[in-house]
Design an enzyme around this catalytic site. Structure first.
Site, PDB file in Angstrom:
ATOM      1  N   THR A 105     -12.488  51.759 -14.071  1.00  0.00           N
ATOM      2  CA  THR A 105     -12.264  52.266 -12.711  1.00  0.00           C
ATOM      3  C   THR A 105     -10.793  52.021 -12.399  1.00  0.00           C
ATOM      4  OG1 THR A 105     -12.735  50.140 -11.713  1.00  0.00           O
ATOM      5  CG2 THR A 105     -14.591  51.636 -11.964  1.00  0.00           C
ATOM      6  N   GLU A 141     -18.514  55.174 -12.518  1.00  0.00           N
ATOM      7  CA  GLU A 141     -19.803  54.567 -12.878  1.00  0.00           C
ATOM      8  C   GLU A 141     -20.904  55.611 -13.054  1.00  0.00           C
ATOM      9  OE1 GLU A 141     -17.667  53.568 -10.642  1.00  0.00           O
ATOM     10  OE2 GLU A 141     -17.589  51.392 -10.439  1.00  0.00           O
ATOM     11  N   LYS A 183     -14.698  50.516  12.498  1.00  0.00           N
ATOM     12  CA  LYS A 183     -15.745  50.103  13.440  1.00  0.00           C
ATOM     13  C   LYS A 183     -15.120  49.964  14.814  1.00  0.00           C
ATOM     14  CE  LYS A 183     -18.800  48.012  10.181  1.00  0.00           C
ATOM     15  NZ  LYS A 183     -18.317  47.213   9.087  1.00  0.00           N
ATOM     16  N   TRP A 239     -19.454  53.491  14.209  1.00  0.00           N
ATOM     17  CA  TRP A 239     -18.594  53.819  13.075  1.00  0.00           C
ATOM     18  C   TRP A 239     -17.843  55.115  13.329  1.00  0.00           C
ATOM     19  CZ3 TRP A 239     -22.111  52.877   8.186  1.00  0.00           C
ATOM     20  CH2 TRP A 239     -22.275  51.503   8.023  1.00  0.00           C
TER      21      TRP A 239
HETATM   22  P1  ADP Z   1     -12.048  54.213  -8.004  1.00  0.00           P
HETATM   23  O1  ADP Z   1     -13.122  53.335  -7.440  1.00  0.00           O
HETATM   24  O2  ADP Z   1     -11.203  53.494  -8.943  1.00  0.00           O
HETATM   25  O3  ADP Z   1     -11.315  55.039  -6.979  1.00  0.00           O
HETATM   26  P2  ADP Z   1     -13.327  56.603  -9.029  1.00  0.00           P
HETATM   27  O4  ADP Z   1     -12.199  57.409  -9.494  1.00  0.00           O
HETATM   28  O5  ADP Z   1     -14.528  56.536  -9.851  1.00  0.00           O
HETATM   29  O6  ADP Z   1     -12.855  55.171  -8.926  1.00  0.00           O
HETATM   30  O7  ADP Z   1     -13.641  57.047  -7.550  1.00  0.00           O
HETATM   31  C1  ADP Z   1     -14.912  57.144  -7.023  1.00  0.00           C
HETATM   32  C2  ADP Z   1     -14.831  57.241  -5.536  1.00  0.00           C
HETATM   33  O8  ADP Z   1     -14.038  58.346  -5.106  1.00  0.00           O
HETATM   34  C3  ADP Z   1     -16.168  57.480  -4.883  1.00  0.00           C
HETATM   35  O9  ADP Z   1     -16.907  56.297  -4.786  1.00  0.00           O
HETATM   36  C4  ADP Z   1     -15.749  58.035  -3.538  1.00  0.00           C
HETATM   37  O10 ADP Z   1     -15.370  57.030  -2.640  1.00  0.00           O
HETATM   38  C5  ADP Z   1     -14.525  58.842  -3.867  1.00  0.00           C
HETATM   39  N1  ADP Z   1     -14.867  60.259  -4.004  1.00  0.00           N
HETATM   40  C6  ADP Z   1     -15.090  60.966  -5.119  1.00  0.00           C
HETATM   41  N2  ADP Z   1     -15.333  62.254  -4.845  1.00  0.00           N
HETATM   42  C7  ADP Z   1     -15.280  62.381  -3.493  1.00  0.00           C
HETATM   43  C8  ADP Z   1     -15.453  63.471  -2.569  1.00  0.00           C
HETATM   44  N3  ADP Z   1     -15.709  64.698  -2.974  1.00  0.00           N
HETATM   45  N4  ADP Z   1     -15.344  63.195  -1.264  1.00  0.00           N
HETATM   46  C9  ADP Z   1     -15.078  61.954  -0.821  1.00  0.00           C
HETATM   47  N5  ADP Z   1     -14.883  60.900  -1.631  1.00  0.00           N
HETATM   48  C10 ADP Z   1     -14.986  61.100  -2.952  1.00  0.00           C
END
Ligand code: ADP
Length: 542
Positions: A186, A331, A439, A444
């Site tokens: 990640t 993940e 918050k 929220w």
């Molecule tokens: P990191 O946790 O390192 O940023 P990732 O690249 O796996 O890792 O990112 C996943 C996160 O990106 C998701 O949990 C979410 O918060 C955000 N995300 C992914 N796609 C979208 C989307 N279409 N809209 C909003 N948030 C998104």
């Protein structure tokens, strides 16, 4: 009674064998680091991935060893995808945009044995190689005559000298389908990097799912350009799905600017492209500046962070390109949901359709999700109740690589760290990352909603909404904005722009103009950094 069907492991080598056998002459195009356009096809990629497998055998790299890449999207990277995993080693795609110290930490944590890199990243490798004791072999992904003589990297070989003299005959091993195939860390926007380790089975099932009609709708007739990097969750699985359907692949290499991407979209008749919103912003800017059109592009997958409505509108209304808004994470291999309308939605007015398109989409068969409150109680799917989003399925992690402490799962569900609503039709909408939720007065506020409105203002190039401490309300939203060049937008103008678009108490209290918003290694806004930058800030009402 057992079924009487053949038992066959689901393996990555099957995908490349299929593509080679049935779509051998379908092209794989790459813009190379050298700047030229390279033309290959599935037959050549198949043959060369077997050469990679033989080359790894030649070095006695054991099964399960990690073979890392620091590379752009291109044909050599694709050959490593199949050659490394297909032969039983684990492909580990490193993100070159990380700080070199982080790369060192990750290489050591993964215990990489081999590291293959594009010449662009030679400076990083020069910097880190002496701190990576597990790496026994360094491979520069270039022709033999391009290998630098004085790199200082011990026994550096060029990719071509290493693999192209090998035999292209190789019997892919019959692995257990649960064998690790690749791993991906990640990007650490939420703490120390952690690695998901995918299996052949999970990768193959994910590839099937991606190709489905209500997902990316991939077919042999498509020409697909993944702008999303192959080091960012395997380019969302596109290389595997592409092999599975035998479509054409077009790799942009290092040139991700609007002009270069547009050129490839047109010359290679690309029908589907995929990437994060920041990349598409550059492309749309280029189109607008030159009054250009897309002649072939039909669909674009946008994900990784929330896709602003203005972008969906621009693609849809101005250029006739369907936006497929997708949500996922490392993940999840990474795809969790994708937004395509159902038949009945096609009759809705454009405004109503847009409300759905903005959502992150419906579940894909294989992924189950639910939203729960702080006590773990499931929340209703009424499109209003918020909750922590939990997922499960065969391409969701069970635990991280070298997991310390208990498994991250809660009763078999993986907590995503995202907060979402789910409507009665099953469309999920991310409102925030749990740590970015604002918050205010016990309620929220969705930072994504606040950002989307700002992004719809014609003078705004980028917007990030964060919560600022407030003695009475706990937190109040502030929107941090980068203006488009030459625009004279004032705070008051932008605050007025919120009138009628959002409840008054959800609208930001203030606008802070900045030259740039810090972005992380995968092109997402780094709100932690932004909060640090605004450490001395006080709300105007205080
Ligand atoms: P990191 O946790 O390192 O940023 P990732 O690249 O796996 O890792 O990112 C996943 C996160 O990106 C998701 O949990 C979410 O918060 C955000 N995300 C992914 N796609 C979208 C989307 N279409 N809209 C909003 N948030 C998104």
């Amino acid at each position: 009674m057992l079924g009487l069907m053949q038992q066959q492991n689901l393996l990555i080598s099957d995908m490349i064998e299929f593509a080679e056998k049935h779509h051998g002459d379908t092209e794989i195009i790459s813009r190379r680091v050298e700047g030229d356009i390279h033309r290959s096809n599935w037959a050549k990629i198949g043959a060369r991935s077997r050469q990679v497998a033989n080359a790894l055998d030649g070095w006695h790299v054991p099964a399960g060893a990690r073979v890392a890449t620091l590379a752009w999207n291109g044909y050599r990277h694709l050959e490593l995808y199949f050659g490394v995993s297909g032969s039983g080693r684990v492909l580990h795609t490193l993100n070159p945009r990380l700080h070199p110290e982080q790369v060192v930490w990750i290489v050591n944590h993964a215990e990489d044995s081999v590291l293959c890199f594009d010449m662009t990243f030679l400076p990083i490798v020069k910097n880190i190689h002496s701190h990576c004791p597990t790496v026994k072999h360094w491979v520069a992904m270039c022709d033999a005559d391009k290998l630098p003589a004085d790199s200082g990297i011990p026994e550096l070989v060029s990719y071509e000298a290493w693999m192209s003299s090998q035999s292209n005959s190789y019997a892919w091993p019959e692995l257990d389908e649960n064998t690790a195939s690749c791993m991906c860390y990640t990007s650490g926007t939420t703490g120390n990097p952690k690695a998901a380790v995918y299996s052949h089975r999970s990768t193959l099932l994910h590839a099937y799912a991606c190709a489905l009609p209500d997902v990316m709708c991939l077919s042999a007739r498509d020409s697909v350009l993944p702008v999303v990097p192959m080091f960012h969750v395997n380019a969302w699985g596109i290389p595997y799905s592409a092999a599975m359907v035998g479509c054409k692949l077009v790799f942009p290499g290092p040139a991700l600017d609007g002009k270069s991407v547009y050129e490839l979209l047109e010359t290679e008749k690309v029908t589907l492209a995929a990437g994060v919103p920041t990349v598409w912003q550059m492309l749309l800017g280029h189109l607008k500046a030159g009054s250009l059109r897309f002649n072939y592009l039909k669909r674009t997958v946008i994900g990784g962070s929330a896709c602003p409505p203005a972008m969906i509108q621009a693609f849809n209304d101005e250029y006739g390109v369907e936006v497929l808004h997708a949500w996922g994470m490392t993940e999840l291999s990474p795809l969790g949901t994708l937004c395509t309308l159902k038949n009945k939605h096609l009759e809705l007015a454009p405004d109503e359709q847009m409300k759905i398109r903005l959502k992150q989409g419906r579940a894909i068969f294989g992924i189950d999700f639910k939203i729960v409150d702080d006590q773990g109680a499931e929340q209703p799917n009424d499109g209003k109740a918020y909750g922590d989003l939990l997922v499960k399925g065969p391409w969701v992690i069970r635990e991280y690589f070298k997991q310390e402490g208990p498994s991250p799962l809660v009763d078999g569900w993986f907590p995503t760290g995202d907060v979402a609503t789910v409507d009665p039709e099953g469309f999920m909408q991310i409102t925030d990352r749990s740590k970015d939720v604002i918050k205010s007065g016990g309620e929220w506020i969705s930072s994504i909603d606040v950002e989307n409105i700002a992004m719809a203002h014609p003078d705004v190039a980028m917007a990030a909404c964060i919560g600022m401490p407030h003695p009475k309300w706990d937190e109040r939203p502030v929107v941090v904005v980068v203006k488009k060049p030459g625009c004279t937008l004032s705070s008051d103008d932008l605050l007025k722009f919120y009138d009628g678009k959002i409840a008054k108490w959800q609208a930001p209290d203030d606008v802070v103009f900045v030259d740039a918003i810090p972005l992380g290694a995968t092109g997402k806004m780094l709100k932690t950094r932004l909060r640090e930058q605004l450490a001395g800030y006080r709300l105007p009402s205080l």
